[in-house]
Each structure stands twice: as C-alpha cells, then as structure tokens.
Motif scaffolding. Structure first.
Motif, PDB file in Angstrom:
ATOM      1  N   VAL A   4     -35.177  73.832  92.232  1.00 27.73           N
ATOM      2  CA  VAL A   4     -34.684  72.608  92.952  1.00 27.73           C
ATOM      3  C   VAL A   4     -35.696  72.354  93.978  1.00 27.73           C
ATOM      4  N   VAL A   5     -36.121  70.897  93.897  1.00 25.43           N
ATOM      5  CA  VAL A   5     -37.312  70.739  94.727  1.00 25.43           C
ATOM      6  C   VAL A   5     -36.758  69.760  95.841  1.00 25.43           C
TER       7      VAL A   5
ATOM      8  N   GLY B 146     -35.800  75.291  96.323  1.00 27.28           N
ATOM      9  CA  GLY B 146     -36.246  76.792  96.122  1.00 27.28           C
ATOM     10  C   GLY B 146     -35.298  77.625  95.193  1.00 27.28           C
ATOM     11  N   ALA B 147     -34.206  77.256  95.070  1.00 22.54           N
ATOM     12  CA  ALA B 147     -33.232  77.884  94.133  1.00 22.54           C
ATOM     13  C   ALA B 147     -33.917  77.805  92.667  1.00 22.54           C
TER      14      ALA B 147
ATOM     15  N   SER C 272     -29.979  80.776  88.979  1.00 22.56           N
ATOM     16  CA  SER C 272     -29.153  79.524  88.726  1.00 22.56           C
ATOM     17  C   SER C 272     -29.578  78.527  89.854  1.00 22.56           C
ATOM     18  N   ILE C 273     -29.414  77.275  89.581  1.00 23.17           N
ATOM     19  CA  ILE C 273     -29.765  76.175  90.324  1.00 23.17           C
ATOM     20  C   ILE C 273     -28.850  75.289  90.943  1.00 23.17           C
ATOM     21  N   SER C 274     -27.590  75.487  90.502  1.00 24.18           N
ATOM     22  CA  SER C 274     -26.394  74.649  90.928  1.00 24.18           C
ATOM     23  C   SER C 274     -25.143  75.118  91.023  1.00 24.18           C
ATOM     24  N   GLY C 275     -25.005  76.595  90.721  1.00 24.29           N
ATOM     25  CA  GLY C 275     -23.994  77.227  90.733  1.00 24.29           C
ATOM     26  C   GLY C 275     -23.010  76.971  89.509  1.00 24.29           C
ATOM     27  N   GLY C 276     -23.615  76.602  88.384  1.00 22.24           N
ATOM     28  CA  GLY C 276     -22.634  76.160  87.214  1.00 22.24           C
ATOM     29  C   GLY C 276     -22.813  74.816  86.836  1.00 22.24           C
TER      30      GLY C 276
END
Length: 357
Positions: A23-24, A35-36, A49-53
């Motif tokens: 995630v930028v 940073g995720a 994970s970048i969005s919790g699903g």
C-alpha cells in the motif's frame, strides 16, 4: 513488511521468486495504512495482507502477472470504481498498490536481513526501479543520477524520522515538480515497551505488547520473579532496581513505559526518572487511593504538575477488565488511543473517521 520478512527470507533461501504488493497511498477510510504488504510466491503461496480481505484476491492475480512479466505496476482500488465493487472494497476508502517482483528490488537479501535484525534501512521505489538508503550508503538507482540524489536525500530524512510515504519530484529530481512519485518506506528498530514489575499482569501485557510489534523488556529487582519461564514473550528480562535500569537504558519518543509495581519503594523513584524521559506513554497500575498517595510522594520529591499530568493512572481504559489478559487489553487500548488520538468511545457513538490519520 516486518510481519512477513521471515517468510520472504525463506523464499529467497529456497530460490523461490515472489512479488510484493505494498500500500503506497490511501484516501478516506482505507483499511490499511501505507507500508502494509502482501507477498505472493511463484508457487502460489501468500504472506501478509494489504486490505484486511477487501482486495486480496485481485492483488493476488496482479502479483502472479508481475511474476510472469518481471515488471512492476501500480493499481488503485476505490469505492467509486466499478472494479472496486467487483473485488469487494466496500469500506468507503481508496488504496493505491505498488506491485514489485523480486527482480525489480535492489539488494533484497541485505534489505530483508536489516529488517529482520532491526537495523535502519529505507527503500525508495518507482515502478521498475528502487534505491536502498542506509545510514551510511546508497544502493540501486531510479534511472537518473539527479533523481537518485534527490530521492536519497529525502529518504535519508524520512528514515531518521521513521516515516513512510510518497514524495513527488521532477524527472531530474526537481523539488517543486511532480512528474515522478517515489514511495519511501522506512524500516527502523521496533519501538520499546518496558514493563516494570514481574507480576501476573506483566506477563499478559508482555504478550500483547509483542503482538503489537513492540520490543518488550520486563524489569524487576527480584530474580525469583523475573524468570524466562514466567515471561516467555519478553524479548529481554532485566533483574535490577527499576529506576536504576531506566536511568541506564535508551528511551525515545516511541517508547512506552508500564509501571505495574504499585509499591512506593519501586514506583516513586521509577516515575521520577520516567518523567524526565521523552517516553510517549507512561502508565502506572494501582487504585485511585494508591495513585493519590503516589502523587503526594512525587510532589514532595519536587515533581511539578505538568510532569505529573503525563502519568496515566489508574492504567488502561475502562473496559470493566478483571483478568490479567483483559487488563492487558485495556492497557493496550489506552496506548493505541493515545498514539493515534482515539477517544476510547464506541465507534457506534461517533461520526468521526474510523481510521485516524
């Protein structure tokens, strides 16, 4: 990235190619902050994970495509896009993802080792190129020497602050232009949580502190209590008078101090020292009666009212906690709320953004 570094290192050791989605940028109520990271291996395995699903399925396919082509790419998901509903991003926010195959990364083995060991390093990335900035050197290139110089200077400054985010520069590094978006991610040693008092509540606080990403130290003057068997989740165990240890160790603006001794001979001299540090959070366990007596003793020792106001006591938010584990959750909740400006109230009672900036 810190959460998945061990898995990435294992893939590198086994010679397995992978792509990392990061995630930028975010807008509004995005589920994760810049940073995720999420990684997909050439074998189809997933880390992080970048969005919790919300968009993981779509990003998984982007990572596989990036591995096939060897090229990086960016992708934006937001609720106003038709694609956003197709992949399930219904939280009301927007996220921009940078997907990079490992072949587009500079010094990947050294960067992973630094992240794993807690040594400071920053990466500055555009789609198919990357700079690595250490405190004493720079590796890689963004493709243009002047752009490299400008990005390296900015990344070094962000690394010193532990900051992550996107900076905009001209094609030749010009400061007041925005042709090039450079995502800078800083990796510094994890923040410290120092717990004083080797009691049963301390074991639960150490466990949740480690879960939250802190480097956890438990300190007590009594060797019979400060044992590895009682505190398996602590990174460090220190047998020393608490105030003496605090005088000798490093405390910065990210450090949290949890004083669980609730014994005047320990916590009064300890808090005298603690209140002269830049610690972000200072919490002290004890009843209101205990804290009133503690404040009296600290005033007699010459501590002023502004300093005393820094002490959160009784420690933790009002969750009705009874067990050590529930109390640890209440303490962690107060630490998080103080860090991000949360109210501690139920979200159902509020109309403010869910995710604080």
């Amino acid at each position: 990235m810190r959460d998945i570094v061990d898995g990435l290192t294992a893939w590198r050791t086994a010679g397995v190619a992978f792509a990392v989605a990061t995630v930028v940028r975010t807008w509004q109520s995005a589920p994760r902050q810049p940073g995720a990271a999420m990684a997909v291996s050439a074998r189809g395995e997933v880390l992080g994970s970048i969005s919790g699903g919300c968009v993981e399925g779509a990003v998984y396919e982007l990572c596989l495509a990036s591995l096939e082509t060897g090229k990086a790419r960016t992708q934006t998901y937001g609720v106003s896009d038709d694609d956003a509903f197709d992949v399930g991003l219904t939280c009301g926010g927007t996220i921009e993802i940078l997907v990079q195959p490992d072949v587009a990364m500079a010094e990947p083995d050294e960067v992973l080792a630094a992240i794993r060991d807690g040594r400071p390093v920053a990466t500055a990335s555009v789609e198919d190129a990357q700079l690595v900035v250490w405190p004493d050197r720079v590796a890689g290139s963004l493709g243009e020497p002047d752009l490299d110089d400008a990005a390296a200077r900015l990344a070094a400054g962000m690394l010193a602050l532990g900051a992550t985010g996107t900076v905009h520069l001209g094609a030749h590094g010009e400061q007041r232009r925005d042709e090039v978006s450079v995502f800078v991610q800083s990796y510094v040693a994890p923040p410290r949580m120092i717990i004083f008092g080797a009691i049963d509540f301390a074991a639960a606080v150490a466990r949740i502190g480690r879960f939250l990403g802190y480097h956890v130290t438990v300190c007590d003057a009594r060797p019979v209590f400060a044992t590895r068997k009682r505190f398996p989740d602590a990174d460090d165990l220190v047998v020393q008078w608490p105030h003496k240890y605090l005088e000798s160790t490093t405390v910065d603006e990210r450090t949290v101090l949890c004083v669980l001794t609730h014994d005047p001979k320990f916590d009064v001299p300890l808090l005298e020292v603690a209140l002269h540090t830049p610690a972000r959070y200072i919490g002290a366990m004890g009843s209101r009666r205990t804290h009133k007596d503690r404040l009296r003793r600290l005033r007699e020792a010459g501590v002023d009212e502004a300093a005393l106001a820094r002490v959160s006591s009784p420690i933790g938010l009002d969750l009705g906690a009874r067990t050590p584990e529930e109390t640890a959750v209440a303490i962690a909740a107060e630490i998080i709320a103080q860090a991000w400006g949360g109210s501690g109230r139920p979200l159902t009672d509020l109309e403010a953004p869910i995710h604080h900036p």
